[in-house]
Design a protein around this motif. Structure first.
Motif, PDB file in Angstrom:
ATOM      1  N   TYR A 166       0.840  -1.198   0.000  1.00 43.18           N
ATOM      2  CA  TYR A 166       0.000   0.000   0.000  1.00 43.18           C
ATOM      3  C   TYR A 166       0.877   1.251   0.000  1.00 43.18           C
ATOM      4  N   VAL A 167       0.385   2.289  -0.663  1.00 44.75           N
ATOM      5  CA  VAL A 167       1.146   3.518  -0.866  1.00 44.75           C
ATOM      6  C   VAL A 167       0.530   4.664  -0.085  1.00 44.75           C
ATOM      7  N   GLU A 168       1.367   5.421   0.623  1.00 44.26           N
ATOM      8  CA  GLU A 168       0.929   6.673   1.259  1.00 44.26           C
ATOM      9  C   GLU A 168       1.906   7.740   0.794  1.00 44.26           C
ATOM     10  N   ASP A 169       1.447   8.581  -0.137  1.00 46.62           N
ATOM     11  CA  ASP A 169       2.352   9.507  -0.817  1.00 46.62           C
ATOM     12  C   ASP A 169       2.760  10.710   0.030  1.00 46.62           C
ATOM     13  N   ARG A 170       1.896  11.158   0.934  1.00 46.65           N
ATOM     14  CA  ARG A 170       2.219  12.361   1.718  1.00 46.65           C
ATOM     15  C   ARG A 170       3.495  12.187   2.548  1.00 46.65           C
ATOM     16  N   HIS A 171       3.598  11.039   3.210  1.00 43.99           N
ATOM     17  CA  HIS A 171       4.759  10.781   4.065  1.00 43.99           C
ATOM     18  C   HIS A 171       5.747   9.822   3.400  1.00 43.99           C
ATOM     19  N   LYS A 172       5.464   9.519   2.131  1.00 41.06           N
ATOM     20  CA  LYS A 172       6.363   8.692   1.324  1.00 41.06           C
ATOM     21  C   LYS A 172       6.680   7.359   1.998  1.00 41.06           C
ATOM     22  N   VAL A 173       5.612   6.594   2.273  1.00 38.90           N
ATOM     23  CA  VAL A 173       5.811   5.271   2.869  1.00 38.90           C
ATOM     24  C   VAL A 173       5.101   4.198   2.048  1.00 38.90           C
ATOM     25  N   LEU A 174       5.664   3.008   2.078  1.00 41.73           N
ATOM     26  CA  LEU A 174       5.096   1.820   1.446  1.00 41.73           C
ATOM     27  C   LEU A 174       4.920   0.760   2.522  1.00 41.73           C
ATOM     28  N   TYR A 175       3.716   0.224   2.626  1.00 41.57           N
ATOM     29  CA  TYR A 175       3.417  -0.778   3.652  1.00 41.57           C
ATOM     30  C   TYR A 175       3.014  -2.086   2.993  1.00 41.57           C
ATOM     31  N   CYS A 176       3.763  -3.156   3.259  1.00 36.65           N
ATOM     32  CA  CYS A 176       3.370  -4.466   2.748  1.00 36.65           C
ATOM     33  C   CYS A 176       2.440  -5.130   3.750  1.00 36.65           C
ATOM     34  N   GLU A 177       1.240  -5.425   3.301  1.00 36.16           N
ATOM     35  CA  GLU A 177       0.199  -5.961   4.171  1.00 36.16           C
ATOM     36  C   GLU A 177       0.433  -7.439   4.476  1.00 36.16           C
ATOM     37  N   VAL A 178       0.555  -7.747   5.761  1.00 37.77           N
ATOM     38  CA  VAL A 178       0.571  -9.129   6.229  1.00 37.77           C
ATOM     39  C   VAL A 178      -0.670  -9.318   7.091  1.00 37.77           C
ATOM     40  N   PRO A 179      -1.707 -10.022   6.587  1.00 35.53           N
ATOM     41  CA  PRO A 179      -2.926 -10.206   7.366  1.00 35.53           C
ATOM     42  C   PRO A 179      -2.649 -10.917   8.686  1.00 35.53           C
ATOM     43  N   LYS A 180      -3.413 -10.565   9.701  1.00 38.52           N
ATOM     44  CA  LYS A 180      -3.307 -11.103  11.056  1.00 38.52           C
ATOM     45  C   LYS A 180      -2.029 -10.651  11.758  1.00 38.52           C
ATOM     46  N   ALA A 181      -1.475  -9.536  11.317  1.00 33.38           N
ATOM     47  CA  ALA A 181      -0.302  -8.960  11.992  1.00 33.38           C
ATOM     48  C   ALA A 181      -0.501  -7.448  12.159  1.00 33.38           C
ATOM     49  N   GLY A 182      -1.739  -7.071  12.487  1.00 35.20           N
ATOM     50  CA  GLY A 182      -2.049  -5.652  12.710  1.00 35.20           C
ATOM     51  C   GLY A 182      -2.395  -4.879  11.467  1.00 35.20           C
ATOM     52  N   CYS A 183      -2.724  -5.566  10.360  1.00 33.33           N
ATOM     53  CA  CYS A 183      -2.888  -4.864   9.077  1.00 33.33           C
ATOM     54  C   CYS A 183      -4.104  -3.938   9.046  1.00 33.33           C
ATOM     55  N   SER A 184      -5.200  -4.309   9.715  1.00 37.11           N
ATOM     56  CA  SER A 184      -6.388  -3.440   9.691  1.00 37.11           C
ATOM     57  C   SER A 184      -6.089  -2.091  10.319  1.00 37.11           C
ATOM     58  N   ASN A 185      -5.423  -2.106  11.465  1.00 43.17           N
ATOM     59  CA  ASN A 185      -5.097  -0.841  12.120  1.00 43.17           C
ATOM     60  C   ASN A 185      -4.020  -0.076  11.372  1.00 43.17           C
ATOM     61  N   TRP A 186      -3.126  -0.792  10.679  1.00 42.88           N
ATOM     62  CA  TRP A 186      -2.150  -0.072   9.862  1.00 42.88           C
ATOM     63  C   TRP A 186      -2.836   0.643   8.697  1.00 42.88           C
ATOM     64  N   LYS A 187      -3.830   0.020   8.114  1.00 36.29           N
ATOM     65  CA  LYS A 187      -4.560   0.686   7.028  1.00 36.29           C
ATOM     66  C   LYS A 187      -5.289   1.916   7.558  1.00 36.29           C
ATOM     67  N   ARG A 188      -5.826   1.821   8.766  1.00 34.99           N
ATOM     68  CA  ARG A 188      -6.462   2.993   9.386  1.00 34.99           C
ATOM     69  C   ARG A 188      -5.452   4.131   9.540  1.00 34.99           C
ATOM     70  N   VAL A 189      -4.268   3.792  10.018  1.00 37.79           N
ATOM     71  CA  VAL A 189      -3.233   4.805  10.209  1.00 37.79           C
ATOM     72  C   VAL A 189      -2.833   5.430   8.868  1.00 37.79           C
ATOM     73  N   LEU A 190      -2.705   4.610   7.829  1.00 28.61           N
ATOM     74  CA  LEU A 190      -2.359   5.139   6.506  1.00 28.61           C
ATOM     75  C   LEU A 190      -3.438   6.097   5.997  1.00 28.61           C
ATOM     76  N   MET A 191      -4.695   5.795   6.287  1.00 27.71           N
ATOM     77  CA  MET A 191      -5.783   6.687   5.879  1.00 27.71           C
ATOM     78  C   MET A 191      -5.691   8.032   6.589  1.00 27.71           C
ATOM     79  N   VAL A 192      -5.317   8.009   7.862  1.00 27.33           N
ATOM     80  CA  VAL A 192      -5.133   9.269   8.603  1.00 27.33           C
ATOM     81  C   VAL A 192      -3.938  10.035   8.046  1.00 27.33           C
TER      82      VAL A 192
END
Length: 311
Positions: free
Chosen positions: A77-103
């Motif tokens: 997943y891409v978050e361009d504002r802070h220039k970060v790339l997050y590789c999603e691993v399900p069942k390792a906190g991914c839902s909350n990481w997606k929430r953080v990326l949306m913020v």
């Protein structure tokens, strides 16, 4: 760079077959670390990165992984504002990481008010494979790449409990019906019709079957095949076991707003006991010694890459 004749004679995707991405890691701003509260976490982080790099050098000398670049980045997943790339691993906190990326991306004011469905089905976040090849390659080179992993057996049991021990309109009819039909002798009509009530032993039989009646799923796919940690050089390796500390340290490193903290809440089935080592032991008791060994073998690379102790 390829010769002009070679470039024009191949399709763009073939340019990246067997590609090895740049070895240089993205420099992180650690000016506040020395002597601060994050120093221990940073030391642990450096050890994880060094361990993975060392493993990959040894592993890649024996086996060359070949895949298309676009497939390589399909879980990122891409978050361009802070220039970060997050590789999603399900069942390792991914839902909350997606929430953080949306913020971080300005799509929500708070991570605490975003529903599970909005996170997973809202399509608010872009994946790296949605960009053209130049866009993909530029971001891989310039952005901070991070991944969060979890003990493989805990992650597996957590996925089973989530998808098969609670009502589910997708996993029961798609996976449950196929699993019960193939692995349960004398299954009753109700089970065959609904796919509900899959037992852990049946699920493991499906997982280990080279002729599975239905394909793999990201919730129990190996991290080595989701995020390709020996081909993509991750700048930050977080672990579910130290999720809160790792996540909040990472947010500081990438310049997140000071008031943004990683959410503590359990995304779904909040009344359930969390999947711990003790919970895993209870599930593993349902398996034969051979099945336990084969399940470990299935996740062997994940255990090695991220320095987890074998169960």
């Amino acid at each position: 760079r390829m010769p002009e004749q070679q470039r024009t004679s191949q399709s763009p995707l073939n340019w990246f077959r067997g590609v090895y991405l740049p070895p240089a890691l993205h420099p992180l701003n650690k000016t506040f670390v020395k002597g601060g509260e994050w120093e221990d976490i940073d030391n642990t982080q450096e050890k994880r990165r060094a361990f993975l790099q060392d493993f990959c050098k040894k592993y890649n000398s024996r086996k060359k992984l070949q895949t298309h670049l676009v497939h390589l980045v399909s879980r990122i997943y891409v978050e361009d504002r802070h220039k970060v790339l997050y590789c999603e691993v399900p069942k390792a906190g991914c839902s909350n990481w997606k929430r953080v990326l949306m913020v971080l991306n300005g799509l929500a004011a708070s991570a605490n008010n975003i529903s599970h469905d909005d996170v997973h089905y809202g399509k608010h976040l872009r994946k790296l494979d949605s960009y053209d090849l130049k866009g993909i390659y530029t971001r891989l080179n310039m952005y901070t790449k991070f991944i969060f992993v979890r003990d493989p057996m805990e992650r597996l049991v957590s996925a089973f409990r989530d998808k098969f021990e609670h009502p589910n309109s997708y996993y029961h009819p798609v996976f449950g019906k196929a699993i019960i039909k193939k692995y349960r002798h004398n299954a009753d009509e109700e089970a065959l019709k609904t796919g509900s009530g899959v037992k852990f032993k049946e699920f493991i039989q499906y997982l280990l079957d080279s002729h599975r009646p239905v394909g793999m799923d990201i919730h129990w796919e190996q991290v080595s095949k989701l995020c390709y940690p020996c081909l993509i050089n991750y700048d930050f390796i977080g672990k579910f076991e130290t999720l809160e500390d790792d996540a909040n340290y990472f947010l500081q490193l990438v310049g997140a707003p000071a008031d943004l903290m990683f959410p503590k809440f359990k995304d779904r089935h909040s009344s359930d006991e969390r999947t711990s080592a003790e919970v895993v032991r209870q599930y593993l008791k349902e398996l034969s010694k051979e099945e336990r060994q084969l399940t470990y073998d299935f996740y062997y690379l994940d255990y090695l890459m991220f320095n987890y102790t074998s169960p």
